[in-house]
Design a protein around this motif. Sequence first.
Motif, mmCIF file in Angstrom:
data_model
loop_
_atom_site.group_PDB
_atom_site.id
_atom_site.type_symbol
_atom_site.label_atom_id
_atom_site.label_comp_id
_atom_site.label_asym_id
_atom_site.label_seq_id
_atom_site.Cartn_x
_atom_site.Cartn_y
_atom_site.Cartn_z
ATOM 1 N N MET A 161 0.840 -1.206 0.000
ATOM 2 C CA MET A 161 0.000 0.000 0.000
ATOM 3 C C MET A 161 0.875 1.256 0.000
ATOM 4 O O MET A 161 0.565 2.223 -0.695
ATOM 5 C CB MET A 161 -0.907 -0.014 1.224
ATOM 6 C CG MET A 161 -1.865 1.140 1.283
ATOM 7 S SD MET A 161 -3.406 0.878 0.431
ATOM 8 C CE MET A 161 -4.095 -0.495 1.299
ATOM 9 N N GLU A 162 1.965 1.245 0.759
ATOM 10 C CA GLU A 162 2.864 2.403 0.783
ATOM 11 C C GLU A 162 3.483 2.651 -0.585
ATOM 12 O O GLU A 162 3.606 3.802 -1.009
ATOM 13 C CB GLU A 162 3.985 2.208 1.818
ATOM 14 C CG GLU A 162 3.603 2.618 3.194
ATOM 15 C CD GLU A 162 4.757 2.509 4.183
ATOM 16 O OE1 GLU A 162 5.877 2.081 3.813
ATOM 17 O OE2 GLU A 162 4.530 2.858 5.345
ATOM 18 N N MET A 163 3.879 1.586 -1.279
ATOM 19 C CA MET A 163 4.460 1.748 -2.618
ATOM 20 C C MET A 163 3.432 2.370 -3.565
ATOM 21 O O MET A 163 3.748 3.300 -4.305
ATOM 22 C CB MET A 163 4.953 0.404 -3.151
ATOM 23 C CG MET A 163 6.221 -0.069 -2.456
ATOM 24 S SD MET A 163 6.732 -1.777 -2.851
ATOM 25 C CE MET A 163 6.391 -1.957 -4.553
ATOM 26 N N ASP A 167 3.724 6.257 -5.126
ATOM 27 C CA ASP A 167 3.620 6.427 -6.578
ATOM 28 C C ASP A 167 2.474 7.387 -6.920
ATOM 29 O O ASP A 167 2.631 8.323 -7.698
ATOM 30 C CB ASP A 167 3.404 5.069 -7.249
ATOM 31 C CG ASP A 167 3.307 5.186 -8.752
ATOM 32 O OD1 ASP A 167 4.271 5.685 -9.368
ATOM 33 O OD2 ASP A 167 2.257 4.785 -9.310
ATOM 34 N N TRP A 168 1.314 7.179 -6.321
ATOM 35 C CA TRP A 168 0.151 8.054 -6.527
ATOM 36 C C TRP A 168 0.469 9.479 -6.074
ATOM 37 O O TRP A 168 0.178 10.452 -6.772
ATOM 38 C CB TRP A 168 -1.046 7.481 -5.750
ATOM 39 C CG TRP A 168 -2.223 8.399 -5.700
ATOM 40 C CD1 TRP A 168 -3.186 8.570 -6.653
ATOM 41 C CD2 TRP A 168 -2.568 9.289 -4.626
ATOM 42 N NE1 TRP A 168 -4.105 9.505 -6.238
ATOM 43 C CE2 TRP A 168 -3.741 9.956 -4.990
ATOM 44 C CE3 TRP A 168 -1.992 9.569 -3.389
ATOM 45 C CZ2 TRP A 168 -4.362 10.906 -4.168
ATOM 46 C CZ3 TRP A 168 -2.592 10.502 -2.566
ATOM 47 C CH2 TRP A 168 -3.774 11.169 -2.960
ATOM 48 N N TYR A 169 1.080 9.609 -4.914
ATOM 49 C CA TYR A 169 1.414 10.914 -4.335
ATOM 50 C C TYR A 169 2.370 11.678 -5.256
ATOM 51 O O TYR A 169 2.185 12.865 -5.502
ATOM 52 C CB TYR A 169 2.042 10.689 -2.956
ATOM 53 C CG TYR A 169 2.126 11.908 -2.076
ATOM 54 C CD1 TYR A 169 1.032 12.321 -1.324
ATOM 55 C CD2 TYR A 169 3.319 12.621 -1.940
ATOM 56 C CE1 TYR A 169 1.111 13.419 -0.481
ATOM 57 C CE2 TYR A 169 3.400 13.713 -1.102
ATOM 58 C CZ TYR A 169 2.289 14.113 -0.374
ATOM 59 O OH TYR A 169 2.372 15.198 0.457
ATOM 60 N N ASP A 170 3.385 10.973 -5.767
ATOM 61 C CA ASP A 170 4.357 11.612 -6.663
ATOM 62 C C ASP A 170 3.680 12.141 -7.940
ATOM 63 O O ASP A 170 4.089 13.166 -8.480
ATOM 64 C CB ASP A 170 5.482 10.643 -7.039
ATOM 65 C CG ASP A 170 6.483 10.463 -5.913
ATOM 66 O OD1 ASP A 170 6.514 11.279 -4.980
ATOM 67 O OD2 ASP A 170 7.243 9.472 -5.973
ATOM 68 N N ARG A 171 2.675 11.438 -8.416
ATOM 69 C CA ARG A 171 1.970 11.875 -9.625
ATOM 70 C C ARG A 171 1.050 13.045 -9.343
ATOM 71 O O ARG A 171 0.836 13.887 -10.196
ATOM 72 C CB ARG A 171 1.196 10.716 -10.248
ATOM 73 C CG ARG A 171 2.120 9.738 -10.986
ATOM 74 C CD ARG A 171 1.379 8.633 -11.717
ATOM 75 N NE ARG A 171 1.042 7.582 -10.763
ATOM 76 C CZ ARG A 171 -0.203 7.164 -10.508
ATOM 77 N NH1 ARG A 171 -1.214 7.645 -11.155
ATOM 78 N NH2 ARG A 171 -0.415 6.228 -9.600
ATOM 79 N N HIS A 172 0.485 13.109 -8.136
ATOM 80 C CA HIS A 172 -0.473 14.167 -7.794
ATOM 81 C C HIS A 172 0.173 15.377 -7.121
ATOM 82 O O HIS A 172 -0.385 16.477 -7.179
ATOM 83 C CB HIS A 172 -1.583 13.606 -6.910
ATOM 84 C CG HIS A 172 -2.540 12.762 -7.673
ATOM 85 N ND1 HIS A 172 -2.268 11.453 -7.997
ATOM 86 C CD2 HIS A 172 -3.727 13.042 -8.224
ATOM 87 C CE1 HIS A 172 -3.267 10.967 -8.690
ATOM 88 N NE2 HIS A 172 -4.166 11.901 -8.852
ATOM 89 N N TYR A 173 1.279 15.169 -6.474
ATOM 90 C CA TYR A 173 1.992 16.234 -5.762
ATOM 91 C C TYR A 173 3.467 16.196 -6.144
ATOM 92 O O TYR A 173 4.319 15.931 -5.292
ATOM 93 C CB TYR A 173 1.831 16.085 -4.242
ATOM 94 C CG TYR A 173 0.391 15.980 -3.806
ATOM 95 C CD1 TYR A 173 -0.401 17.113 -3.679
ATOM 96 C CD2 TYR A 173 -0.188 14.738 -3.533
ATOM 97 C CE1 TYR A 173 -1.726 17.017 -3.294
ATOM 98 C CE2 TYR A 173 -1.514 14.630 -3.156
ATOM 99 C CZ TYR A 173 -2.281 15.775 -3.029
ATOM 100 O OH TYR A 173 -3.580 15.676 -2.648
ATOM 101 N N PRO A 174 3.784 16.437 -7.424
ATOM 102 C CA PRO A 174 5.148 16.225 -7.902
ATOM 103 C C PRO A 174 6.209 17.097 -7.246
ATOM 104 O O PRO A 174 7.380 16.745 -7.251
ATOM 105 C CB PRO A 174 5.065 16.515 -9.408
ATOM 106 C CG PRO A 174 3.809 17.309 -9.573
ATOM 107 C CD PRO A 174 2.884 16.916 -8.467
ATOM 108 N N LEU A 175 5.827 18.184 -6.630
ATOM 109 C CA LEU A 175 6.829 19.065 -6.007
ATOM 110 C C LEU A 175 7.049 18.745 -4.535
ATOM 111 O O LEU A 175 7.840 19.393 -3.874
ATOM 112 C CB LEU A 175 6.421 20.521 -6.186
ATOM 113 C CG LEU A 175 6.274 20.972 -7.634
ATOM 114 C CD1 LEU A 175 5.787 22.407 -7.703
ATOM 115 C CD2 LEU A 175 7.591 20.819 -8.385
ATOM 116 N N SER A 176 6.328 17.756 -4.010
ATOM 117 C CA SER A 176 6.452 17.415 -2.589
ATOM 118 C C SER A 176 7.764 16.711 -2.300
ATOM 119 O O SER A 176 8.233 15.924 -3.033
ATOM 120 C CB SER A 176 5.307 16.510 -2.144
ATOM 121 O OG SER A 176 4.091 17.188 -2.284
#
Length: 176
Positions: A161-163, A167-176
């Motif tokens: 789930m973390e992976m 991956d989802w987070y990087d696509r939605h919040y690319p500058l984080s």
Amino acid sequence: MMRRVEVMPYDSIWQHLYLEEKKRLEAIFKNQLMAIHHIGSTAVPGLAAKPVIDIMIVVEDIEQMDKLNNQLIAIGYETKGGNGITGRRYFQKGGDMRSHHLHVYAEGDMNIKRHLAFRDYLRAFSGEAERYGHLKSELAKLYPSDITSYINGKDIFVQVMEMKAVDWYDRHYPLS
């Protein structure tokens, strides 16, 4: 006293308990505080959870944290060092009947994104949160007095789930 593994249906009081504790922690951390987040299962509306409020604090300099230990102890926290995670300071409140976990990281630590991605992913995908809540509830029934087996039972599910979450987070919040 043995720590009981108890998973409860979501309770909106958890958000209020977080906000109360946030005020206490902001008063202690003052200018050290860069960010404070409600993380973990109690931060996901609708998700069954152990009733322990997980809080993540981001500071500029993790070494400065040690100067605040006495103030945290004064409001009921126990210092637990990094508890196996390099670069983290970890504290627990409530003894065997834990009420709060406090995770402190220096700005830029990779664990910050991992925690936020996991929380936000479960908030965004209620089906995933429901699956996770069901697993936790079943494990709590299987291991009501064995926290280690409960945690081990969730391990693979959480890693996968973390992976997905990162991956989802990087696509939605690319500058984080």
